[in-house]
Design a protein around this motif. Structure first.
Motif, PDB file in Angstrom:
ATOM      1  N   ASP A   1       1.142  -6.987   9.795  1.00 27.51           N
ATOM      2  CA  ASP A   1       2.495  -6.406   9.741  1.00 27.51           C
ATOM      3  C   ASP A   1       3.603  -7.442   9.917  1.00 27.51           C
ATOM      4  O   ASP A   1       4.783  -7.120   9.692  1.00 27.51           O
TER       5      ASP A   1
ATOM      6  N   LYS B   1       3.528  -4.854  23.084  1.00 28.30           N
ATOM      7  CA  LYS B   1       4.357  -3.678  22.822  1.00 28.30           C
ATOM      8  C   LYS B   1       4.210  -2.612  23.904  1.00 28.30           C
ATOM      9  O   LYS B   1       5.187  -1.983  24.282  1.00 28.30           O
TER      10      LYS B   1
ATOM     11  N   LYS C   1       3.867  10.511  10.494  1.00 26.32           N
ATOM     12  CA  LYS C   1       4.942  10.091   9.588  1.00 26.32           C
ATOM     13  C   LYS C   1       4.404   9.894   8.165  1.00 26.32           C
ATOM     14  O   LYS C   1       5.011  10.334   7.193  1.00 26.32           O
TER      15      LYS C   1
ATOM     16  N   HIS D   1       2.181   8.909  15.991  1.00 25.09           N
ATOM     17  CA  HIS D   1       3.476   8.998  15.312  1.00 25.09           C
ATOM     18  C   HIS D   1       3.368   8.433  13.885  1.00 25.09           C
ATOM     19  O   HIS D   1       3.850   9.053  12.928  1.00 25.09           O
ATOM     20  N   HIS D   2       2.727   7.265  13.756  1.00 18.85           N
ATOM     21  CA  HIS D   2       2.583   6.682  12.417  1.00 18.85           C
ATOM     22  C   HIS D   2       1.694   7.558  11.534  1.00 18.85           C
ATOM     23  O   HIS D   2       1.929   7.673  10.331  1.00 18.85           O
TER      24      HIS D   2
ATOM     25  N   PHE E   1       0.799  -1.246   0.000  1.00 18.15           N
ATOM     26  CA  PHE E   1       0.000   0.000   0.000  1.00 18.15           C
ATOM     27  C   PHE E   1       0.832   1.296   0.000  1.00 18.15           C
ATOM     28  O   PHE E   1       0.689   2.136  -0.874  1.00 18.15           O
TER      29      PHE E   1
ATOM     30  N   SER F   1       1.168  -8.107   0.326  1.00 17.84           N
ATOM     31  CA  SER F   1      -0.043  -7.357   0.650  1.00 17.84           C
ATOM     32  C   SER F   1      -0.733  -6.881  -0.635  1.00 17.84           C
ATOM     33  O   SER F   1      -0.995  -7.699  -1.514  1.00 17.84           O
TER      34      SER F   1
ATOM     35  N   THR G   1       0.426   7.496  21.453  1.00 16.77           N
ATOM     36  CA  THR G   1       1.530   8.272  20.841  1.00 16.77           C
ATOM     37  C   THR G   1       2.106   7.512  19.642  1.00 16.77           C
ATOM     38  O   THR G   1       2.511   8.115  18.655  1.00 16.77           O
ATOM     39  N   TRP G   2       2.093   6.171  19.741  1.00 22.78           N
ATOM     40  CA  TRP G   2       2.611   5.348  18.627  1.00 22.78           C
ATOM     41  C   TRP G   2       1.730   5.512  17.385  1.00 22.78           C
ATOM     42  O   TRP G   2       2.224   5.754  16.280  1.00 22.78           O
TER      43      TRP G   2
ATOM     44  N   ARG H   1      -2.304  -4.690  12.816  1.00 22.41           N
ATOM     45  CA  ARG H   1      -1.794  -5.316  14.042  1.00 22.41           C
ATOM     46  C   ARG H   1      -2.899  -6.150  14.683  1.00 22.41           C
ATOM     47  O   ARG H   1      -3.954  -6.351  14.104  1.00 22.41           O
TER      48      ARG H   1
ATOM     49  N   ARG I   1      -4.503   6.610   8.533  1.00 22.95           N
ATOM     50  CA  ARG I   1      -3.386   5.758   8.934  1.00 22.95           C
ATOM     51  C   ARG I   1      -3.619   5.141  10.330  1.00 22.95           C
ATOM     52  O   ARG I   1      -3.224   4.006  10.577  1.00 22.95           O
TER      53      ARG I   1
HETATM   54  C1  ACO Z   1      -3.007  -3.552   2.072  1.00 25.42           C
HETATM   55  C2  ACO Z   1      -1.558  -3.268   2.252  1.00 25.42           C
HETATM   56  O1  ACO Z   1      -0.816  -3.240   1.289  1.00 25.42           O
HETATM   57  S1  ACO Z   1      -1.053  -3.006   3.875  1.00 25.42           S
HETATM   58  C3  ACO Z   1       0.649  -2.881   3.914  1.00 25.42           C
HETATM   59  C4  ACO Z   1       0.955  -1.608   4.504  1.00 25.42           C
HETATM   60  N1  ACO Z   1       1.797  -1.842   5.644  1.00 25.42           N
HETATM   61  C5  ACO Z   1       2.369  -0.838   6.205  1.00 25.42           C
HETATM   62  O2  ACO Z   1       2.215   0.282   5.775  1.00 25.42           O
HETATM   63  C6  ACO Z   1       3.219  -1.142   7.379  1.00 25.42           C
HETATM   64  C7  ACO Z   1       2.827  -0.345   8.554  1.00 25.42           C
HETATM   65  N2  ACO Z   1       3.653  -0.717   9.661  1.00 25.42           N
HETATM   66  C8  ACO Z   1       4.834  -0.117   9.930  1.00 25.42           C
HETATM   67  O3  ACO Z   1       5.202   0.839   9.304  1.00 25.42           O
HETATM   68  C9  ACO Z   1       5.632  -0.705  11.075  1.00 25.42           C
HETATM   69  O4  ACO Z   1       6.256   0.314  11.681  1.00 25.42           O
HETATM   70  C10 ACO Z   1       6.675  -1.757  10.657  1.00 25.42           C
HETATM   71  C11 ACO Z   1       5.918  -3.049  10.376  1.00 25.42           C
HETATM   72  C12 ACO Z   1       7.439  -1.338   9.391  1.00 25.42           C
HETATM   73  C13 ACO Z   1       7.732  -1.973  11.742  1.00 25.42           C
HETATM   74  O5  ACO Z   1       7.100  -2.380  12.942  1.00 25.42           O
HETATM   75  P1  ACO Z   1       7.877  -2.316  14.359  1.00 25.42           P
HETATM   76  O6  ACO Z   1       9.223  -2.910  14.199  1.00 25.42           O
HETATM   77  O7  ACO Z   1       6.966  -2.862  15.390  1.00 25.42           O
HETATM   78  O8  ACO Z   1       8.100  -0.776  14.567  1.00 25.42           O
HETATM   79  P2  ACO Z   1       7.042   0.314  15.095  1.00 25.42           P
HETATM   80  O9  ACO Z   1       5.717   0.165  14.511  1.00 25.42           O
HETATM   81  O10 ACO Z   1       7.118   0.387  16.582  1.00 25.42           O
HETATM   82  O11 ACO Z   1       7.608   1.601  14.444  1.00 25.42           O
HETATM   83  C14 ACO Z   1       8.790   2.186  14.884  1.00 25.42           C
HETATM   84  C15 ACO Z   1       8.555   3.694  14.946  1.00 25.42           C
HETATM   85  O12 ACO Z   1       7.545   3.960  15.933  1.00 25.42           O
HETATM   86  C16 ACO Z   1       8.097   4.828  16.915  1.00 25.42           C
HETATM   87  N3  ACO Z   1       7.494   4.467  18.179  1.00 25.42           N
HETATM   88  C17 ACO Z   1       7.555   3.290  18.826  1.00 25.42           C
HETATM   89  N4  ACO Z   1       6.840   3.367  19.956  1.00 25.42           N
HETATM   90  C18 ACO Z   1       6.337   4.607  20.031  1.00 25.42           C
HETATM   91  C19 ACO Z   1       5.519   5.293  20.982  1.00 25.42           C
HETATM   92  N5  ACO Z   1       5.063   4.718  22.086  1.00 25.42           N
HETATM   93  N6  ACO Z   1       5.168   6.570  20.706  1.00 25.42           N
HETATM   94  C20 ACO Z   1       5.601   7.190  19.577  1.00 25.42           C
HETATM   95  N7  ACO Z   1       6.394   6.593  18.662  1.00 25.42           N
HETATM   96  C21 ACO Z   1       6.742   5.325  18.898  1.00 25.42           C
HETATM   97  C22 ACO Z   1       9.595   4.568  16.870  1.00 25.42           C
HETATM   98  O13 ACO Z   1      10.317   5.655  17.402  1.00 25.42           O
HETATM   99  C23 ACO Z   1       9.827   4.396  15.381  1.00 25.42           C
HETATM  100  O14 ACO Z   1       9.818   5.647  14.768  1.00 25.42           O
HETATM  101  P3  ACO Z   1      10.558   5.891  13.355  1.00 25.42           P
HETATM  102  O15 ACO Z   1      10.023   4.844  12.401  1.00 25.42           O
HETATM  103  O16 ACO Z   1      10.129   7.270  12.969  1.00 25.42           O
HETATM  104  O17 ACO Z   1      12.013   5.716  13.591  1.00 25.42           O
END
Ligand code: ACO
Length: 325
Positions: free
Chosen positions: A306, A200, A224, A220-221, A46, A129, A216-217, A192, A184
């Motif tokens: 994920d 987590k 981003k 953040h996403h 995506f 995906s 906050t997580w 998830r 998002r």
């Molecule tokens: C139909 C389709 O095609 S769907 C396919 C689409 N899939 C996606 O878009 C994937 C979405 N998921 C992600 O982007 C995920 O981050 C993954 C799978 C890439 C990695 O997962 P994880 O290793 O668990 O990492 P996580 O989700 O915690 O992300 C890390 C980021 O969150 C931040 N974070 C972690 N915990 C917190 C928190 N409590 N508060 C704020 N930020 C946080 C980290 O600082 C890091 O930030 P950065 O990426 O800016 O450096």
């Protein structure tokens, strides 16, 4: 980083009958030069793109020198879904997402492989995906082009569950004041599971912000994605997810896959709440009943959809049968 290359497709007509006079298709090539090694095509998900390896590559754990998909042995080709904005100009964005379906992207990618790159055969087509749905559509359109078809965390159709969630995404995109950000948040919850978030965050809080860490997580996403993706691209990807269906206008799944000659590998995740594994188990049963060569694996993980971006070791273990020779 490999250069982002492009070519222009003229007079492309989408399956909704809309003519696009000129469409730039962006792609990247990694590893061995074209024509010197077996070709592996990788379809992104995506919000992904053609940067599959290198420092910021979304699948750098699996693709690179000495890795599962070894760039010392293979030529890796990755297209961008037109309109995703990666390396593109403003005029390449696609405003009328309603005119597009997943099969249109598959036609563009197949045309890119056979007409633009002049390939007569492709060793492997891998899609993750949304990219997996597009890979199914590509194989159904060009049933003898691919030797290996690898579907990761995906399905050959949008289920009612996916269509329902896409409607919710569309409503957020149309009605929210922060559409990309808010869409998002909902999408991340689809990707998830309750157990993944519990593991987590354990209900911990960010005291200065007076928010739970899960909040906050998610925020953040949301931030981003808002900074790196465009609204028109997101609307288009949502439409593509919703319209994947290789049985459409072919009668049935069986009729769509009957001519496919590829060996098929399907990888699901046992906890995926988005592309639920039972759909793929049923697909595998049907393929086996048809006598199709198919291998099926399930990633064991709490992380749901994920997991395909997290459980790299398991994925490598399942796919090495195809790539390590
Ligand atoms: C139909 C389709 O095609 S769907 C396919 C689409 N899939 C996606 O878009 C994937 C979405 N998921 C992600 O982007 C995920 O981050 C993954 C799978 C890439 C990695 O997962 P994880 O290793 O668990 O990492 P996580 O989700 O915690 O992300 C890390 C980021 O969150 C931040 N974070 C972690 N915990 C917190 C928190 N409590 N508060 C704020 N930020 C946080 C980290 O600082 C890091 O930030 P950065 O990426 O800016 O450096």
């Amino acid at each position: 980083m490999s250069d982002i290359l492009h070519y222009t497709l003229t007079d492309f007509v989408t399956s909704y009958g809309v003519r696009i006079p000129a469409l730039r298709v962006y792609y990247q090539v990694f590893g061995k030069a074209l024509g010197t090694a077996p070709v592996v095509v990788v379809n992104h998900a995506f919000t992904g793109n053609s940067q599959v390896t290198g420092e910021n590559g979304w699948w750098k754990e699996a693709i690179g020198e000495g890795k599962l998909i070894d760039t010392l042995k293979y030529t890796v080709v990755a297209f961008n879904i037109p309109g995703n904005g990666f390396g593109a100009r403003e005029e390449d964005m696609i405003p009328n997402y309603e005119h597009w379906a997943g099969i249109d992207i598959a036609r563009i990618f197949n045309q890119g492989l056979t007409e633009h790159l002049g390939l007569k055969e492709v060793f492997a087509l891998v899609g993750c995906s949304l990219g997996g749905g597009i890979a199914w559509e590509m194989a159904a359109l060009a049933p003898t082009l691919f030797k290996e078809l690898i579907i990761v965390a995906a399905d050959w159709k949008a289920t009612d569950w996916i269509i329902g969630n896409c409607l919710l995404q569309e409503q957020i995109l149309k009605n929210s004041t922060h559409p990309l950000h808010d869409a998002r948040l909902h999408a991340m919850l689809c990707y998830r599971t309750p157990q993944s978030l519990k593991l987590k965050f354990e209900r911990t809080t960010n005291i200065p912000l007076q928010l739970y860490n899960v909040e906050t997580w998610l925020l953040h996403h949301g931030d981003k994605l808002h900074k790196r993706f465009s609204l028109s691209a997101y609307k288009l990807m949502n439409q593509l997810v919703k319209t994947i269906d290789i049985s459409k206008e072919r009668g049935s799944f069986a009729e769509a896959v009957a001519p496919i000659t590829a060996h098929i590998t399907i990888v699901s995740t046992d906890s995926d709440l988005y592309f639920v594994p039972q759909e793929n188990r049923d697909t595998v049963t049907e393929l086996r009943e048809m006598g199709k060569p198919v291998d099926y694996y399930e990633i064991h993980s709490v992380h749901g959809h994920d997991a395909f971006l997290i459980e790299h070791k398991q994925l490598e273990q399942y796919l090495k049968k195809v790539f390590v020779r």
